[in-house]
Scaffold this active site. Structure first.
Site, PDB file in Angstrom:
ATOM      1  N   SER A 124       0.825  -1.207   0.000  1.00 24.76           N
ATOM      2  CA  SER A 124       0.000   0.000   0.000  1.00 24.76           C
ATOM      3  C   SER A 124       0.864   1.264   0.000  1.00 24.76           C
ATOM      4  O   SER A 124       1.952   1.290   0.583  1.00 24.76           O
ATOM      5  CB  SER A 124      -0.885   0.002   1.250  1.00 24.76           C
ATOM      6  OG  SER A 124      -1.397   1.299   1.506  1.00 24.76           O
ATOM      7  N   TYR A 148      -1.880   5.330  -4.253  1.00 22.35           N
ATOM      8  CA  TYR A 148      -2.900   6.344  -4.045  1.00 22.35           C
ATOM      9  C   TYR A 148      -2.406   7.598  -4.736  1.00 22.35           C
ATOM     10  O   TYR A 148      -1.287   8.049  -4.489  1.00 22.35           O
ATOM     11  CB  TYR A 148      -3.148   6.600  -2.555  1.00 22.35           C
ATOM     12  CG  TYR A 148      -4.202   5.690  -1.957  1.00 22.35           C
ATOM     13  CD1 TYR A 148      -5.393   5.448  -2.636  1.00 22.35           C
ATOM     14  CD2 TYR A 148      -4.013   5.084  -0.730  1.00 22.35           C
ATOM     15  CE1 TYR A 148      -6.358   4.616  -2.103  1.00 22.35           C
ATOM     16  CE2 TYR A 148      -4.983   4.247  -0.184  1.00 22.35           C
ATOM     17  CZ  TYR A 148      -6.162   4.018  -0.884  1.00 22.35           C
ATOM     18  OH  TYR A 148      -7.122   3.201  -0.361  1.00 22.35           O
ATOM     19  N   THR A 174      -5.592   2.572  -7.116  1.00 22.77           N
ATOM     20  CA  THR A 174      -6.909   2.408  -6.482  1.00 22.77           C
ATOM     21  C   THR A 174      -7.765   3.617  -6.802  1.00 22.77           C
ATOM     22  O   THR A 174      -7.364   4.757  -6.535  1.00 22.77           O
ATOM     23  CB  THR A 174      -6.750   2.237  -4.955  1.00 22.77           C
ATOM     24  OG1 THR A 174      -5.975   1.059  -4.731  1.00 22.77           O
ATOM     25  CG2 THR A 174      -8.101   2.090  -4.265  1.00 22.77           C
ATOM     26  N   LYS A 253      -7.711  -0.740  -9.446  1.00 23.29           N
ATOM     27  CA  LYS A 253      -8.389  -1.480  -8.379  1.00 23.29           C
ATOM     28  C   LYS A 253      -9.651  -0.738  -7.970  1.00 23.29           C
ATOM     29  O   LYS A 253      -9.614   0.473  -7.711  1.00 23.29           O
ATOM     30  CB  LYS A 253      -7.454  -1.619  -7.170  1.00 23.29           C
ATOM     31  CG  LYS A 253      -8.107  -2.216  -5.923  1.00 23.29           C
ATOM     32  CD  LYS A 253      -7.068  -2.512  -4.856  1.00 23.29           C
ATOM     33  CE  LYS A 253      -7.656  -3.136  -3.618  1.00 23.29           C
ATOM     34  NZ  LYS A 253      -8.163  -2.173  -2.647  1.00 23.29           N
ATOM     35  N   HIS A 277     -13.430  -2.616  -1.993  1.00 25.54           N
ATOM     36  CA  HIS A 277     -12.611  -2.133  -0.886  1.00 25.54           C
ATOM     37  C   HIS A 277     -13.088  -2.751   0.438  1.00 25.54           C
ATOM     38  O   HIS A 277     -13.021  -2.116   1.501  1.00 25.54           O
ATOM     39  CB  HIS A 277     -12.677  -0.603  -0.819  1.00 25.54           C
ATOM     40  CG  HIS A 277     -11.430   0.075  -0.365  1.00 25.54           C
ATOM     41  ND1 HIS A 277     -10.577   0.743  -1.203  1.00 25.54           N
ATOM     42  CD2 HIS A 277     -10.867   0.192   0.872  1.00 25.54           C
ATOM     43  CE1 HIS A 277      -9.576   1.266  -0.512  1.00 25.54           C
ATOM     44  NE2 HIS A 277      -9.721   0.934   0.762  1.00 25.54           N
TER      45      HIS A 277
HETATM   46  C1  FMN Z   1      -7.309  -1.816   7.405  1.00 23.39           C
HETATM   47  C2  FMN Z   1      -7.430  -1.794   5.920  1.00 23.39           C
HETATM   48  C3  FMN Z   1      -6.630  -0.928   5.192  1.00 23.39           C
HETATM   49  C4  FMN Z   1      -6.717  -0.904   3.793  1.00 23.39           C
HETATM   50  N1  FMN Z   1      -5.867  -0.094   3.100  1.00 23.39           N
HETATM   51  C5  FMN Z   1      -5.918  -0.093   1.734  1.00 23.39           C
HETATM   52  C6  FMN Z   1      -5.000   0.678   1.009  1.00 23.39           C
HETATM   53  O1  FMN Z   1      -4.128   1.325   1.557  1.00 23.39           O
HETATM   54  N2  FMN Z   1      -5.106   0.663  -0.336  1.00 23.39           N
HETATM   55  C7  FMN Z   1      -6.068  -0.074  -1.012  1.00 23.39           C
HETATM   56  O2  FMN Z   1      -6.140  -0.044  -2.238  1.00 23.39           O
HETATM   57  N3  FMN Z   1      -6.934  -0.855  -0.319  1.00 23.39           N
HETATM   58  C8  FMN Z   1      -6.870  -0.884   1.036  1.00 23.39           C
HETATM   59  N4  FMN Z   1      -7.718  -1.710   1.727  1.00 23.39           N
HETATM   60  C9  FMN Z   1      -8.672  -2.564   0.977  1.00 23.39           C
HETATM   61  C10 FMN Z   1      -8.052  -3.938   0.618  1.00 23.39           C
HETATM   62  O3  FMN Z   1      -7.073  -3.827  -0.375  1.00 23.39           O
HETATM   63  C11 FMN Z   1      -9.122  -4.901   0.096  1.00 23.39           C
HETATM   64  O4  FMN Z   1      -9.783  -4.340  -0.999  1.00 23.39           O
HETATM   65  C12 FMN Z   1     -10.148  -5.280   1.165  1.00 23.39           C
HETATM   66  O5  FMN Z   1      -9.511  -5.515   2.400  1.00 23.39           O
HETATM   67  C13 FMN Z   1     -10.905  -6.522   0.726  1.00 23.39           C
HETATM   68  O6  FMN Z   1     -11.948  -6.819   1.623  1.00 23.39           O
HETATM   69  P1  FMN Z   1     -11.819  -7.966   2.737  1.00 23.39           P
HETATM   70  O7  FMN Z   1     -10.684  -7.616   3.599  1.00 23.39           O
HETATM   71  O8  FMN Z   1     -13.126  -7.905   3.462  1.00 23.39           O
HETATM   72  O9  FMN Z   1     -11.643  -9.270   2.003  1.00 23.39           O
HETATM   73  C14 FMN Z   1      -7.651  -1.752   3.121  1.00 23.39           C
HETATM   74  C15 FMN Z   1      -8.437  -2.632   3.866  1.00 23.39           C
HETATM   75  C16 FMN Z   1      -8.341  -2.672   5.242  1.00 23.39           C
HETATM   76  C17 FMN Z   1      -9.177  -3.665   6.002  1.00 23.39           C
HETATM   77  O1  173 Z   2      -8.692   2.331   5.251  1.00 23.97           O
HETATM   78  C1  173 Z   2      -8.659   2.069   4.052  1.00 23.97           C
HETATM   79  O2  173 Z   2      -9.482   1.296   3.500  1.00 23.97           O
HETATM   80  C2  173 Z   2      -7.673   2.704   3.207  1.00 23.97           C
HETATM   81  O3  173 Z   2      -7.630   2.434   2.048  1.00 23.97           O
HETATM   82  C3  173 Z   2      -6.738   3.665   3.797  1.00 23.97           C
HETATM   83  C4  173 Z   2      -6.748   4.974   3.349  1.00 23.97           C
HETATM   84  C5  173 Z   2      -5.900   5.895   3.944  1.00 23.97           C
HETATM   85  C6  173 Z   2      -5.069   5.486   4.971  1.00 23.97           C
HETATM   86  C7  173 Z   2      -5.051   4.188   5.406  1.00 23.97           C
HETATM   87  C8  173 Z   2      -5.881   3.244   4.815  1.00 23.97           C
END
Ligand code: FMN
Ligand code: 173
Length: 380
Positions: A124, A148, A174, A253, A277
């Site tokens: 990420s 991002y 994303t 994404k 997401h």
């Molecule tokens: C705590 C957390 C942080 C996340 N941070 C990002 C991120 O920085 N960039 C991104 O594209 N998706 C982020 N996601 C989304 C994940 O890439 C993914 O799409 C999502 O976790 C899928 O759903 P699931 O965990 O319920 O299977 C984040 C998800 C969680 C739970």
């Molecule tokens: O929380 C998230 O889903 C996410 O994508 C994110 C966005 C900014 C900072 C940290 C996580």
């Protein structure tokens, strides 16, 4: 290739392993006990009334695998080739930011576990460790970078240059997070990881980001990340510009509409990730698994279609692969493993996923990833 005879997966687990939660809900419970309410709630929760989060998971049970037998499944080849790289199996680590809220070892622990089990690691943008630190900790393993966009787009281009120099294999842009979703749990807990200084690893090491700061303080870094990471003007022209700043393949994404998938192809995008997401952005959107078939049909084999959101076990991954996903990304399950046991905890989650996926593919009568698209999955 794995041989079923040397690889009696279930019995191996019963004989050799110490007790460790396998089921997602048990793991989540263990993480709940390990973490403060703010970080736990940030990871667990999603947007609005969490309709989409719940639907992501429950919708998998609408699909049933119809297995074939007598096909000689004594050997299984799970290799997939995506954008010129061959990966040992179609399971990836989804990009998840701010891993230090789950465990002090953060993304380094996850990237090392991923390298050990050959899961390509999608890092990420908002990681606690930088692109270069992750690359140094896991030499030779497959890594992609989730970008991002930044309001100051020179920062996005700078990160794209850094990942290319560090040997990453693709950039995942994303597009569903141009602003943060309405997350009530975080309001309740008054918890924002970025405001608390998490997730700076790639910004604080970026020469363009740092040069644009008006003063070199922690507050200025936090403020500037918040100003850059929310970028509601993002549009297809920016994508064309990114294309001109990197020779790496670009995947988008967050695609849920077949017409956006078609537009991505028209704009020269190399792949997409079907994802909502994890229900964290717009509540009420279609479950990711329900969006998959329409998009696979629209794409018609011209670019790879990866998948995430709601995958909780190997048989979920198999359903997505059978419905046409090229590969599947694991999200929250590995974060709970990290919270419960650091690198070791992540390793156990990945091992369980891999083993259940392999057993499920073989028991459905499939021997390789070309055949899996022909696996019959019906609604019912
Ligand atoms: C705590 C957390 C942080 C996340 N941070 C990002 C991120 O920085 N960039 C991104 O594209 N998706 C982020 N996601 C989304 C994940 O890439 C993914 O799409 C999502 O976790 C899928 O759903 P699931 O965990 O319920 O299977 C984040 C998800 C969680 C739970
Ligand atoms: O929380 C998230 O889903 C996410 O994508 C994110 C966005 C900014 C900072 C940290 C996580």
């Amino acid at each position: 290739m794995s041989n079923a005879k040397n690889n009696d997966l279930l019995l191996g687990n019963i004989d050799n392993h110490t007790k460790y939660p396998i089921d997602f809900n048990e793991l989540e419970q263990e993480a709940r006990e390990a973490l403060e309410p703010g970080p736990f709630g940030y990871i667990r929760s999603s947007a609005g009334g969490e309709e989409t989060y719940n639907k992501n998971i429950s919708s998998f049970s609408k699909y049933s695998i119809v297995p074939r037998f007598l096909t000689d499944v004594s050997s299984l080849n799970t290799e997939v080739t995506i954008l010129g790289h061959t990966y040992p199996h179609p399971l990836f680590i989804a990009p998840v930011g701010v891993n230090k809220i789950a465990h002090d070892d953060g993304e380094i622990a996850v990237a090392k576990a991923a390298a050990k089990y050959n899961f390509p690691y999608i890092q990420s943008t908002v990681s606690s460790y930088s692109i270069e630190e992750i690359a140094a900790a896991t030499p030779g393993s497959s890594k992609w970078f989730q970008l991002y966009w930044s309001s100051n787009k020179e920062i996005a281009f700078s990160m794209a240059r850094r990942v290319e120099a560090a040997g990453y294999e693709a950039i995942v842009l994303t597009v569903d997070t141009v602003m943060l979703g309405w997350r009530e749990e975080d309001i309740r807990n008054q918890f924002s990881p970025l405001k608390r200084g998490y997730g700076q690893g790639n910004y604080a090491t970026d020469p363009v980001f740092m040069a644009a700061l008006t003063e070199q303080s922690q507050e200025a870094i936090v403020d500037s990340i918040l100003e850059n990471i929310y970028h509601p003007t993002l549009n297809w022209n920016d994508i064309t510009e990114l294309r001109n700043h990197t020779s790496l393949p670009i995947l988008i994404k967050g695609i849920l509409h077949p017409d956006d998938a078609k537009l991505a192809i028209e704009k020269g995008i190399d792949g997409i990730i079907v994802s909502n997401h994890g229900g964290r952005q717009l509540d009420g959107v279609i479950a990711s698994i329900d969006a998959l078939s329409g998009i696979v049909e629209a794409v018609n084999g011209s670019i790879p279609v990866l998948f995430d959101s709601g995958v909780r076990r190997g048989s979920d991954a198999v359903k997505a692969l059978a419905l046409g996903a090229t590969a599947v990304c694991i999200g929250r399950p590995f974060v709970w493993g990290l919270a419960a046991g650091g690198q070791k905890g992540v390793e156990r989650v990945l091992e369980n996923f891999l083993q259940e996926t392999k057993v499920s593919i073989s028991l459905a009568g499939v021997r390789n990833m070309e055949e899996i698209g022909n696996m019959l999955v019906i609604k019912g």
